[in-house]
Design a protein around this motif. Structure first.
Motif, PDB file in Angstrom:
ATOM      1  N   ILE A  78       0.839  -1.200   0.000  1.00  0.00           N
ATOM      2  CA  ILE A  78       0.000   0.000   0.000  1.00  0.00           C
ATOM      3  C   ILE A  78       0.875   1.252   0.000  1.00  0.00           C
ATOM      4  N   ILE A  79       1.881   1.288   0.866  1.00  0.00           N
ATOM      5  CA  ILE A  79       2.767   2.454   0.940  1.00  0.00           C
ATOM      6  C   ILE A  79       3.529   2.638  -0.357  1.00  0.00           C
ATOM      7  N   TYR A  80       4.049   1.527  -0.904  1.00  0.00           N
ATOM      8  CA  TYR A  80       4.812   1.633  -2.153  1.00  0.00           C
ATOM      9  C   TYR A  80       3.925   2.126  -3.300  1.00  0.00           C
ATOM     10  N   ALA A  81       2.676   1.731  -3.308  1.00  0.00           N
ATOM     11  CA  ALA A  81       1.775   2.145  -4.389  1.00  0.00           C
ATOM     12  C   ALA A  81       1.689   3.660  -4.505  1.00  0.00           C
ATOM     13  N   VAL A 137      15.895  -2.219   8.261  1.00  0.00           N
ATOM     14  CA  VAL A 137      15.906  -2.335   6.795  1.00  0.00           C
ATOM     15  C   VAL A 137      15.235  -1.111   6.177  1.00  0.00           C
ATOM     16  N   GLY A 138      14.076  -0.727   6.715  1.00  0.00           N
ATOM     17  CA  GLY A 138      13.391   0.453   6.211  1.00  0.00           C
ATOM     18  C   GLY A 138      14.222   1.710   6.372  1.00  0.00           C
ATOM     19  N   LEU A 139      14.863   1.848   7.525  1.00  0.00           N
ATOM     20  CA  LEU A 139      15.671   3.036   7.790  1.00  0.00           C
ATOM     21  C   LEU A 139      16.887   3.092   6.872  1.00  0.00           C
ATOM     22  N   PHE A 140      17.614   1.970   6.737  1.00  0.00           N
ATOM     23  CA  PHE A 140      18.802   1.943   5.880  1.00  0.00           C
ATOM     24  C   PHE A 140      18.426   2.216   4.425  1.00  0.00           C
ATOM     25  N   THR A 141      17.370   1.582   3.962  1.00  0.00           N
ATOM     26  CA  THR A 141      16.957   1.749   2.575  1.00  0.00           C
ATOM     27  C   THR A 141      16.525   3.186   2.307  1.00  0.00           C
ATOM     28  N   PHE A 142      15.770   3.753   3.240  1.00  0.00           N
ATOM     29  CA  PHE A 142      15.329   5.142   3.091  1.00  0.00           C
ATOM     30  C   PHE A 142      16.535   6.087   3.038  1.00  0.00           C
ATOM     31  N   ASN A 341       8.809  -0.284   4.329  1.00  0.00           N
ATOM     32  CA  ASN A 341       9.254  -1.146   5.426  1.00  0.00           C
ATOM     33  C   ASN A 341       9.160  -0.445   6.782  1.00  0.00           C
ATOM     34  N   LEU A 342       9.394   0.849   6.816  1.00  0.00           N
ATOM     35  CA  LEU A 342       9.230   1.591   8.064  1.00  0.00           C
ATOM     36  C   LEU A 342       7.778   1.534   8.539  1.00  0.00           C
ATOM     37  N   ALA A 343       6.843   1.712   7.602  1.00  0.00           N
ATOM     38  CA  ALA A 343       5.425   1.634   7.963  1.00  0.00           C
ATOM     39  C   ALA A 343       5.053   0.228   8.412  1.00  0.00           C
ATOM     40  N   SER A 344       5.601  -0.772   7.732  1.00  0.00           N
ATOM     41  CA  SER A 344       5.305  -2.162   8.088  1.00  0.00           C
ATOM     42  C   SER A 344       5.824  -2.518   9.470  1.00  0.00           C
ATOM     43  N   SER A 345       6.970  -1.918   9.868  1.00  0.00           N
ATOM     44  CA  SER A 345       7.565  -2.258  11.166  1.00  0.00           C
ATOM     45  C   SER A 345       6.729  -1.767  12.343  1.00  0.00           C
ATOM     46  N   LEU A 346       5.746  -0.898  12.082  1.00  0.00           N
ATOM     47  CA  LEU A 346       4.852  -0.449  13.162  1.00  0.00           C
ATOM     48  C   LEU A 346       3.922  -1.568  13.618  1.00  0.00           C
ATOM     49  N   VAL A 347       3.758  -2.599  12.789  1.00  0.00           N
ATOM     50  CA  VAL A 347       2.979  -3.780  13.159  1.00  0.00           C
ATOM     51  C   VAL A 347       3.962  -4.836  13.662  1.00  0.00           C
ATOM     52  N   PRO A 348       3.905  -5.237  14.905  1.00  0.00           N
ATOM     53  CA  PRO A 348       4.900  -6.171  15.462  1.00  0.00           C
ATOM     54  C   PRO A 348       4.977  -7.484  14.693  1.00  0.00           C
ATOM     55  N   THR A 350       6.479  -8.161  11.631  1.00  0.00           N
ATOM     56  CA  THR A 350       6.439  -8.201  10.172  1.00  0.00           C
ATOM     57  C   THR A 350       7.821  -8.499   9.596  1.00  0.00           C
ATOM     58  N   LEU A 351       7.830  -8.887   8.312  1.00  0.00           N
ATOM     59  CA  LEU A 351       9.053  -9.234   7.596  1.00  0.00           C
ATOM     60  C   LEU A 351       9.436  -8.121   6.633  1.00  0.00           C
ATOM     61  N   PRO A 352      10.721  -7.978   6.300  1.00  0.00           N
ATOM     62  CA  PRO A 352      11.110  -7.019   5.262  1.00  0.00           C
ATOM     63  C   PRO A 352      10.453  -7.367   3.927  1.00  0.00           C
ATOM     64  N   ALA A 353      10.053  -6.345   3.185  1.00  0.00           N
ATOM     65  CA  ALA A 353       9.358  -6.550   1.916  1.00  0.00           C
ATOM     66  C   ALA A 353      10.064  -5.781   0.810  1.00  0.00           C
ATOM     67  N   PHE A 354      10.260  -6.441  -0.332  1.00  0.00           N
ATOM     68  CA  PHE A 354      10.876  -5.804  -1.491  1.00  0.00           C
ATOM     69  C   PHE A 354      10.197  -6.329  -2.750  1.00  0.00           C
ATOM     70  N   GLY A 355      10.591  -5.766  -3.877  1.00  0.00           N
ATOM     71  CA  GLY A 355       9.992  -6.158  -5.146  1.00  0.00           C
ATOM     72  C   GLY A 355      10.413  -7.541  -5.579  1.00  0.00           C
ATOM     73  N   SER A 356       9.504  -8.215  -6.260  1.00  0.00           N
ATOM     74  CA  SER A 356       9.767  -9.575  -6.742  1.00  0.00           C
ATOM     75  C   SER A 356       9.741  -9.587  -8.273  1.00  0.00           C
ATOM     76  N   ILE A 357      10.753 -10.181  -8.869  1.00  0.00           N
ATOM     77  CA  ILE A 357      10.803 -10.277 -10.328  1.00  0.00           C
ATOM     78  C   ILE A 357       9.655 -11.149 -10.835  1.00  0.00           C
ATOM     79  N   THR A 358       9.417 -12.279 -10.178  1.00  0.00           N
ATOM     80  CA  THR A 358       8.382 -13.215 -10.633  1.00  0.00           C
ATOM     81  C   THR A 358       6.987 -12.629 -10.479  1.00  0.00           C
TER      82      THR A 358
END
Length: 622
Positions: A78-81, A137-142, A341-348, A350-358
């Motif tokens: 949702i955030i990435y969209a 992960v969210g912080l480093f990536t940002f 990922n920063l937004a996702s980490s607010l929910v206890p 959760t896993l890191p999320a990134f784009g998938s080629i498949t």
């Protein structure tokens, strides 16, 4: 006071900046509902694959609960969209990254044993560790995006990534074969730690202590997955068959069969009842008191996850942008993925999320043309989280392991091709880097493998960049043109003792001038032929040295200092020094550094011909 015209211009600038940094403000107001059919179908198709996959990654790889995987598959999307520049990228947990989180989770659970309630304590540690990793992960990536470091994808070679992905695939296959043979309880008792230990454990017990019912279910499910995927290839023209989600079909079928035949009573582990926490405790600050103690132990893994996740994401984003004719911004992609990922980490938990080629390819093939497809997908995943999870009560966990094994096939698909390709081209450095990454990741740890390979890759880049690109020029007979001796067989050196060196670097900096003296000495004594330094010199020392500087557009302070010291050394040897075709920008730097005063204005020429004429003692070039 601001004029109306100035206010309008200011407002227009703000709108342009907003559309640039928040891409959704550009496509949402202009969204055409003619696209909604394709976006909805794409979102629903990806969701049907993503729901069982994310549950598998969370439970089988990361040692977390099913909701952890489902929330990780919905919130970041949702955030990435709203912030992402790719129109087809689907952001959710990945198998390799989930495995890396799971390894840290198990290590921390071992380091923080429970005193009273082992299961509860173990779950609390798992939630805390995954939350902290996702936040970091969210912080480093940002920060990578904010500091405009999106170019890092050009530093890491394909060989490095292929070695890492191959190791990941083998580690995952070993991890999943254990529950597929029903050896999970025995593994918990014996506690094999490394991938090699688990492989030996599997070889020792897979034929003696396996659970017959679990093994039969696992491999039947895997066979069904492979058969359906293979069979669909014959129905490409029938999209409703070709896009049939084999993963969802197998999950539904085996959940129904498990409930009907009571497989849980035969020793088969099932998903069971899943509790979803709602209310105020649903959202928490990621670095609370109970989580902060895991920050230092998870930082290295978080950095590796950030880099690997970004590389997969940007490759997928670039593929789709090239396919559909639009551009992406690597820096804004980093910011969008970091914010997700920063937004996702607010929910206890959760896993890191990134784009998938498949998944992104499926999204594009089915009809996804905007990020509305991701919003649809996330909405369906959230619906499944809150309303459909109870229906999966009897789902055998070994079926989830079989689903992950299906992913391994795609991870390993390109490895043989790349190995053959590197071998055919005699690319020993690339092949060696690939093997180093694989060995380090498999035999030591995933973090060790990728970090060691990153260091080697950066050293290779620095080594290649440190070699100043230069060559000897010779004259084409009957002309006033000079060409490289190693590229044009007609070029000849016309004056004994005069060495014409072309520096073929756009920018002279501290890196590529550090070895300038050594490389120039080799050219002076051995020419353009590759000779070992132990060989006797093939040429006499130069009496005059001409630097052809046409390719040099910039020269930094340290490079200028090194070049000055080189000129002083040659001047002290009595070598005549000349510079030709020097551009205005380097000339200004040389003037400030004192090189022009040191050599004198008579040493600078606009063409090689004039410098040669000066050396010959003539002002006319025939």
């Amino acid at each position: 006071m601001a004029t109306p015209t100035g206010s309008r211009l200011h407002s227009s600038t703000l709108k342009r900046r907003l559309r640039y940094y928040v891409p959704s403000t550009a496509w949402i107001p202009n969204y055409s509902f003619s696209l909604f059919g394709g976006d909805f179908l794409a979102g629903a198709t990806v969701a049907s694959v993503l729901i069982p996959q994310s549950v598998s990654y969370a439970t089988s790889l990361a040692n977390l609960s099913p909701p952890a995987g489902l929330f990780s598959a919905s919130i970041p999307g949702i955030i990435y969209a709203f912030l992402g520049t790719s129109r087809q990228l689907n952001v959710a947990p990945e198998a390799s990254l989930s495995l890396m989180v799971g390894q840290v989770v198990r290590e921390m659970q071992h380091n923080y044993p429970a005193s009273g309630d082992p299961e509860g304590h173990s779950t609390a540690v798992a939630i805390a560790v995954s939350t902290v990793i996702t936040f970091q992960v969210g912080l480093f990536t940002f920060l990578l995006g904010f500091l405009r470091l999106g170019f890092i994808d050009v530093v890491l070679s394909r060989a490095l990534l292929r070695g890492f992905i191959t190791a990941i695939a083998l580690v995952i296959s070993i991890e999943q074969l254990i529950p597929m043979f029903g050896l999970t309880a025995l593994e918990h008792r014996l506690h094999p730690s490394t991938s090699v230990d688990k492989l030996l454990f599997l070889v020792k017990h897979m034929f003696t202590n396996y659970n017959e019912r679990t093994t039969m279910i696992s491999f039947t499910a895997l066979l069904a997955l492979v058969s359906i995927r293979w069979g669909k290839s014959y129905f490409r023209k029938y999209w409703f068959i070709y896009r049939m989600p084999e993963v969802l079909i197998v999950v539904i079928a085996f959940t129904f069969l498990s409930g009907e035949f009571g497989w849980d009573k035969e020793g088969v582990d099932i998903l069971g009842s899943v509790q979803i926490v709602t209310g105020m405790s649903f959202i928490r600050f990621p670095l609370g008191r109970s989580n902060a103690k895991f920050v230092r132990a998870t930082t290295a893994t978080s950095i590796v996850v950030s880099i690997v996740g970004y590389l997969d994401s940007v490759v997928s984003a670039k593929q789709n942008s090239a396919r559909f004719g639009y551009s992406i911004s690597p820096n804004r992609e980093l910011v969008a993925l970091g914010a997700a990922n920063l937004a996702s980490s607010l929910v206890p938990g959760t896993l890191p999320a990134f784009g998938s080629i498949t998944r992104s390819r499926i999204n594009a093939d089915v009809g996804g043309r905007t990020q509305m497809a991701s919003l649809v997908c996330s909405a369906l995943v959230l619906f499944a989280t809150f309303f459909l999870l109870p229906l999966l009560y009897y789902l055998p966990k070994c079926v989830l392991a079989a689903i992950i094994c299906l992913v391994i096939f795609s991870l390993l698909a390109e490895t043989p091709h790349d190995v053959v390709y590197f071998w055919r081209l005699r690319a020993w450095a690339d092949l060696g880097l690939m093997l180093l990454t694989f060995a380090g990741s498999f035999f030591w740890s995933l973090e060790t493998g990728i970090i060691a390979s990153l260091i080697c890759s950066l050293m290779l880049v620095v080594h290649r960049a440190s070699k100043t690109q230069m060559t000897i020029l010779g004259r084409i007979p009957g002309t006033d043109r000079w060409q490289p001796l190693n590229e044009n067989p007609e070029a000849q050196e016309t004056i004994e003792g005069v060495l014409i060196v072309s520096i073929r670097e756009n920018t002279l900096d501290f890196a590529n001038t550090a070895q300038l003296k050594e490389r120039l000495r080799r050219l002076e004594l051995y020419g353009v032929d590759r000779m070992h330094p132990s060989e006797d010199p093939q040429r006499s020392p130069a009496s005059s040295l001409v630097f052809h500087m046409l390719d040099v557009a910039e020269c930094d302070a340290q490079a200028t200092q090194i070049f000055y010291e080189l000129l002083v050394e040659y001047k002290n040897r009595g070598v005549g020094l000349y510079l030709t075709n020097l551009r205005s920008k380097p000339m200004k730097v040389f003037e400030k550094a004192g090189i022009v005063d040191f050599l004198g204005a008579e040493a600078f020429y606009t063409d090689i011909a004039y410098a040669i004429a000066s050396i010959e003692g003539s002002s006319f070039v025939s």
